[in-house]
Scaffold this motif. Sequence first.
Motif, PDB file in Angstrom:
ATOM      1  N   THR A   1       0.794  -1.452   0.161  1.00  0.00           N
ATOM      2  CA  THR A   1       0.385  -0.015   0.066  1.00  0.00           C
ATOM      3  C   THR A   1       1.004   1.259   0.358  1.00  0.00           C
ATOM      4  O   THR A   1       1.832   1.159   0.480  1.00  0.00           O
ATOM      5  CB  THR A   1      -0.544  -0.078   1.033  1.00  0.00           C
ATOM      6  N   ARG A   2       0.470   2.330  -0.643  1.00  0.00           N
ATOM      7  CA  ARG A   2       1.261   4.189  -0.557  1.00  0.00           C
ATOM      8  C   ARG A   2       0.216   4.496   0.220  1.00  0.00           C
ATOM      9  O   ARG A   2       1.045   5.826  -0.052  1.00  0.00           O
ATOM     10  CB  ARG A   2       1.024   4.419  -1.944  1.00  0.00           C
ATOM     11  N   ASN A   3      -0.478   4.198   1.066  1.00  0.00           N
ATOM     12  CA  ASN A   3      -1.677   4.519   2.091  1.00  0.00           C
ATOM     13  C   ASN A   3      -0.440   4.846   3.583  1.00  0.00           C
ATOM     14  O   ASN A   3      -1.065   3.120   4.450  1.00  0.00           O
ATOM     15  CB  ASN A   3      -2.880   4.775   2.188  1.00  0.00           C
TER      16      ASN A   3
ATOM     17  N   PHE B   1      -7.058   8.862   8.641  1.00  0.00           N
ATOM     18  CA  PHE B   1      -7.019   9.186   7.763  1.00  0.00           C
ATOM     19  C   PHE B   1      -8.760   9.303   6.884  1.00  0.00           C
ATOM     20  O   PHE B   1      -9.404   8.452   7.443  1.00  0.00           O
ATOM     21  CB  PHE B   1      -6.031   8.334   6.862  1.00  0.00           C
TER      22      PHE B   1
ATOM     23  N   GLU C   1      -5.371   0.446 -10.870  1.00  0.00           N
ATOM     24  CA  GLU C   1      -6.620   0.300  -9.563  1.00  0.00           C
ATOM     25  C   GLU C   1      -7.627  -0.100 -10.112  1.00  0.00           C
ATOM     26  O   GLU C   1      -9.233   0.412 -10.870  1.00  0.00           O
ATOM     27  CB  GLU C   1      -6.738   0.509  -8.624  1.00  0.00           C
TER      28      GLU C   1
ATOM     29  N   TYR D   1     -11.607   9.238   5.477  1.00  0.00           N
ATOM     30  CA  TYR D   1     -13.636   9.624   5.949  1.00  0.00           C
ATOM     31  C   TYR D   1     -13.160   8.815   7.236  1.00  0.00           C
ATOM     32  O   TYR D   1     -14.699   9.563   7.275  1.00  0.00           O
ATOM     33  CB  TYR D   1     -13.704   8.503   4.789  1.00  0.00           C
ATOM     34  N   ASP D   2     -12.712   9.455   7.927  1.00  0.00           N
ATOM     35  CA  ASP D   2     -12.661   9.176   9.136  1.00  0.00           C
ATOM     36  C   ASP D   2     -13.612  10.120   9.863  1.00  0.00           C
ATOM     37  O   ASP D   2     -14.415   9.881  10.688  1.00  0.00           O
ATOM     38  CB  ASP D   2     -11.479   9.291   9.829  1.00  0.00           C
TER      39      ASP D   2
ATOM     40  N   HIS E   1     -12.996  -2.118   9.541  1.00  0.00           N
ATOM     41  CA  HIS E   1     -13.344  -2.670   9.042  1.00  0.00           C
ATOM     42  C   HIS E   1     -12.112  -3.303   8.916  1.00  0.00           C
ATOM     43  O   HIS E   1     -11.537  -4.776   8.608  1.00  0.00           O
ATOM     44  CB  HIS E   1     -13.911  -2.227   7.970  1.00  0.00           C
ATOM     45  N   ARG E   2     -10.813  -2.588   9.272  1.00  0.00           N
ATOM     46  CA  ARG E   2      -9.635  -3.157   8.880  1.00  0.00           C
ATOM     47  C   ARG E   2      -9.066  -4.016  10.085  1.00  0.00           C
ATOM     48  O   ARG E   2      -8.885  -5.549   9.645  1.00  0.00           O
ATOM     49  CB  ARG E   2      -8.269  -2.191   8.212  1.00  0.00           C
TER      50      ARG E   2
ATOM     51  N   LYS F   1      -3.224   3.581   5.974  1.00  0.00           N
ATOM     52  CA  LYS F   1      -3.284   2.121   6.326  1.00  0.00           C
ATOM     53  C   LYS F   1      -1.490   1.648   6.639  1.00  0.00           C
ATOM     54  O   LYS F   1      -2.231   0.477   7.600  1.00  0.00           O
ATOM     55  CB  LYS F   1      -2.986   1.542   4.748  1.00  0.00           C
TER      56      LYS F   1
ATOM     57  N   LYS G   1      -9.678   3.149  17.226  1.00  0.00           N
ATOM     58  CA  LYS G   1     -11.139   2.841  16.133  1.00  0.00           C
ATOM     59  C   LYS G   1     -10.435   1.607  15.827  1.00  0.00           C
ATOM     60  O   LYS G   1     -11.111   0.857  15.451  1.00  0.00           O
ATOM     61  CB  LYS G   1      -9.812   4.069  14.881  1.00  0.00           C
TER      62      LYS G   1
ATOM     63  N   SER H   1     -13.781   4.665  -3.279  1.00  0.00           N
ATOM     64  CA  SER H   1     -13.771   6.043  -2.265  1.00  0.00           C
ATOM     65  C   SER H   1     -12.289   6.703  -2.281  1.00  0.00           C
ATOM     66  O   SER H   1     -12.362   8.650  -2.076  1.00  0.00           O
ATOM     67  CB  SER H   1     -12.955   5.591  -1.126  1.00  0.00           C
TER      68      SER H   1
ATOM     69  N   ARG I   1      -5.113  13.835  -3.507  1.00  0.00           N
ATOM     70  CA  ARG I   1      -6.457  12.967  -2.199  1.00  0.00           C
ATOM     71  C   ARG I   1      -6.692  14.045  -1.132  1.00  0.00           C
ATOM     72  O   ARG I   1      -6.441  13.788   0.045  1.00  0.00           O
ATOM     73  CB  ARG I   1      -4.922  11.710  -2.004  1.00  0.00           C
TER      74      ARG I   1
ATOM     75  N   ASP J   1      -7.692  -3.683  -0.476  1.00  0.00           N
ATOM     76  CA  ASP J   1      -8.612  -2.462  -0.812  1.00  0.00           C
ATOM     77  C   ASP J   1      -9.188  -1.972  -0.035  1.00  0.00           C
ATOM     78  O   ASP J   1     -10.524  -2.740   0.388  1.00  0.00           O
ATOM     79  CB  ASP J   1      -8.573  -2.939  -1.762  1.00  0.00           C
ATOM     80  N   SER J   2     -10.226  -1.357   0.111  1.00  0.00           N
ATOM     81  CA  SER J   2     -11.456  -0.561   1.355  1.00  0.00           C
ATOM     82  C   SER J   2     -11.512   0.616   0.562  1.00  0.00           C
ATOM     83  O   SER J   2     -11.495   1.447   0.151  1.00  0.00           O
ATOM     84  CB  SER J   2     -10.403  -0.104   1.975  1.00  0.00           C
TER      85      SER J   2
ATOM     86  N   LYS K   1      -2.758  -5.400  -7.026  1.00  0.00           N
ATOM     87  CA  LYS K   1      -1.780  -4.966  -6.081  1.00  0.00           C
ATOM     88  C   LYS K   1      -1.102  -5.877  -5.574  1.00  0.00           C
ATOM     89  O   LYS K   1       0.350  -5.765  -5.419  1.00  0.00           O
ATOM     90  CB  LYS K   1      -2.910  -4.013  -4.645  1.00  0.00           C
TER      91      LYS K   1
HETATM   92  O1  LIG Z   1      -9.848   2.957   7.234  1.00  0.00           O
HETATM   93  C1  LIG Z   1     -10.299   4.318   6.582  1.00  0.00           C
HETATM   94  N1  LIG Z   1     -10.638   5.509   7.005  1.00  0.00           N
HETATM   95  C2  LIG Z   1     -11.026   6.522   6.561  1.00  0.00           C
HETATM   96  N2  LIG Z   1     -11.040   6.200   4.862  1.00  0.00           N
HETATM   97  C3  LIG Z   1     -10.747   5.014   4.770  1.00  0.00           C
HETATM   98  C4  LIG Z   1     -10.683   3.776   5.360  1.00  0.00           C
HETATM   99  N3  LIG Z   1     -10.239   3.093   4.787  1.00  0.00           N
HETATM  100  C5  LIG Z   1     -10.198   3.831   3.473  1.00  0.00           C
HETATM  101  N4  LIG Z   1     -11.165   4.379   3.146  1.00  0.00           N
HETATM  102  C6  LIG Z   1     -11.170   5.509   2.090  1.00  0.00           C
HETATM  103  C7  LIG Z   1      -9.604   6.492   1.517  1.00  0.00           C
HETATM  104  C8  LIG Z   1      -8.505   5.587   1.312  1.00  0.00           C
HETATM  105  O2  LIG Z   1      -7.818   6.542   0.073  1.00  0.00           O
HETATM  106  C9  LIG Z   1      -9.577   4.991   0.345  1.00  0.00           C
HETATM  107  C10 LIG Z   1      -9.323   3.319  -0.154  1.00  0.00           C
HETATM  108  O3  LIG Z   1      -8.838   3.441  -1.305  1.00  0.00           O
HETATM  109  P1  LIG Z   1      -7.590   1.678  -2.168  1.00  0.00           P
HETATM  110  O4  LIG Z   1      -6.977   2.056  -2.961  1.00  0.00           O
HETATM  111  O5  LIG Z   1      -7.934   0.899  -0.829  1.00  0.00           O
HETATM  112  O6  LIG Z   1      -6.365   2.639  -0.713  1.00  0.00           O
HETATM  113  P2  LIG Z   1      -5.123   3.452  -1.260  1.00  0.00           P
HETATM  114  O7  LIG Z   1      -5.322   4.445  -2.627  1.00  0.00           O
HETATM  115  O8  LIG Z   1      -5.551   4.798  -0.270  1.00  0.00           O
HETATM  116  O9  LIG Z   1      -3.964   2.624  -0.929  1.00  0.00           O
HETATM  117  P3  LIG Z   1      -3.405   2.252  -1.669  1.00  0.00           P
HETATM  118  O10 LIG Z   1      -3.944   1.886  -2.940  1.00  0.00           O
HETATM  119  O11 LIG Z   1      -1.566   1.911  -1.781  1.00  0.00           O
HETATM  120  O12 LIG Z   1      -3.534   1.063  -0.850  1.00  0.00           O
HETATM  121  O13 LIG Z   1     -10.713   4.383   0.964  1.00  0.00           O
END
Ligand SMILES: O=c1nc[nH]c2c1ncn2[C@H]1C[C@H](O)[C@@H](COP(=O)(O)OP(=O)(O)OP(=O)(O)O)O1
Length: 198
Positions: free
Chosen positions: A13-15, A156, A46, A158-159, A184-185, A18, A179, A90, A98, A74-75, A58
């Motif tokens: 992941t780049r987040n 981070f 994606e 939408y929290d 969910h995670r 996460k 949290k 999302s 972002r 993925d979330s 991923k």
């Molecule tokens: O616990 C969370 N609390 C708040 N917002 C969240 C959460 N979990 C997912 N989200 C939202 C923001 C995220 O940007 C998107 C997931 O998109 P998603 O493509 O899975 O992740 P990402 O692009 O941020 O990082 P990466 O793809 O590198 O894992 O949904």
Amino acid sequence: MELFPGNRLVLATRNEGKVREMQRLLEGRGVEVTTAAALGLPEVEETGTSFEENATLKAESAVKASGFAVLADDSGLSADALGGAPGVYSADWGGPERDFGKAMARLGREVKAAGDDRGAKFVSVLVLLWPDGRRVEARGEVRGTLVFPPRGEGGFGYDPCFIPEGEDRTFGEMAAEEKARFSHRSRAMEALMRELLG
Ligand SMILES: O=c1nc[nH]c2c1ncn2[C@H]1C[C@H](O)[C@@H](COP(=O)(O)OP(=O)(O)OP(=O)(O)O)O1
Ligand SMILES: [Mg+2]
């Protein structure tokens, strides 16, 4: 026996949000955790239409590029009033910069315009993939209520606009360990560990 080759696990992941949560959930398991960013792995398009598909894309990319076992997430947030949107899109709602302030403002406008049903859920799908092709997948969800304007600086994405069921504060108003009690995670990680360890 080692769970992962070299006892090493790559978070695909780049987040950063996460990464922090996944590291905390893996603490004390004796696994050396590293990240896609630290290894300079390529970014992944994606293109899937489900959380499962995107988590798999991923994970597969990171296994191929690193040769290590990989954990991908993925979330997203699914609003009842919007038939599940933004869902797998999302991250896209935040735009290239972002900007989740902007994404939450849009969510508030669209939910109100669609009749103002505040029901929603967060979903996380985790895919654990080994270089030999072994694969374990798990899903976690938490239902809750959307609140506008957003509240709190924690977490981070939408929290700040999501109150988990049974609580009165948003994820953005909670400390990380709080949290982690509902998220969910965390639920996906618990399910994954059950699958993995039996
Ligand atoms: O616990 C969370 N609390 C708040 N917002 C969240 C959460 N979990 C997912 N989200 C939202 C923001 C995220 O940007 C998107 C997931 O998109 P998603 O493509 O899975 O992740 P990402 O692009 O941020 O990082 P990466 O793809 O590198 O894992 O949904
Ligand atoms: Mg993404």
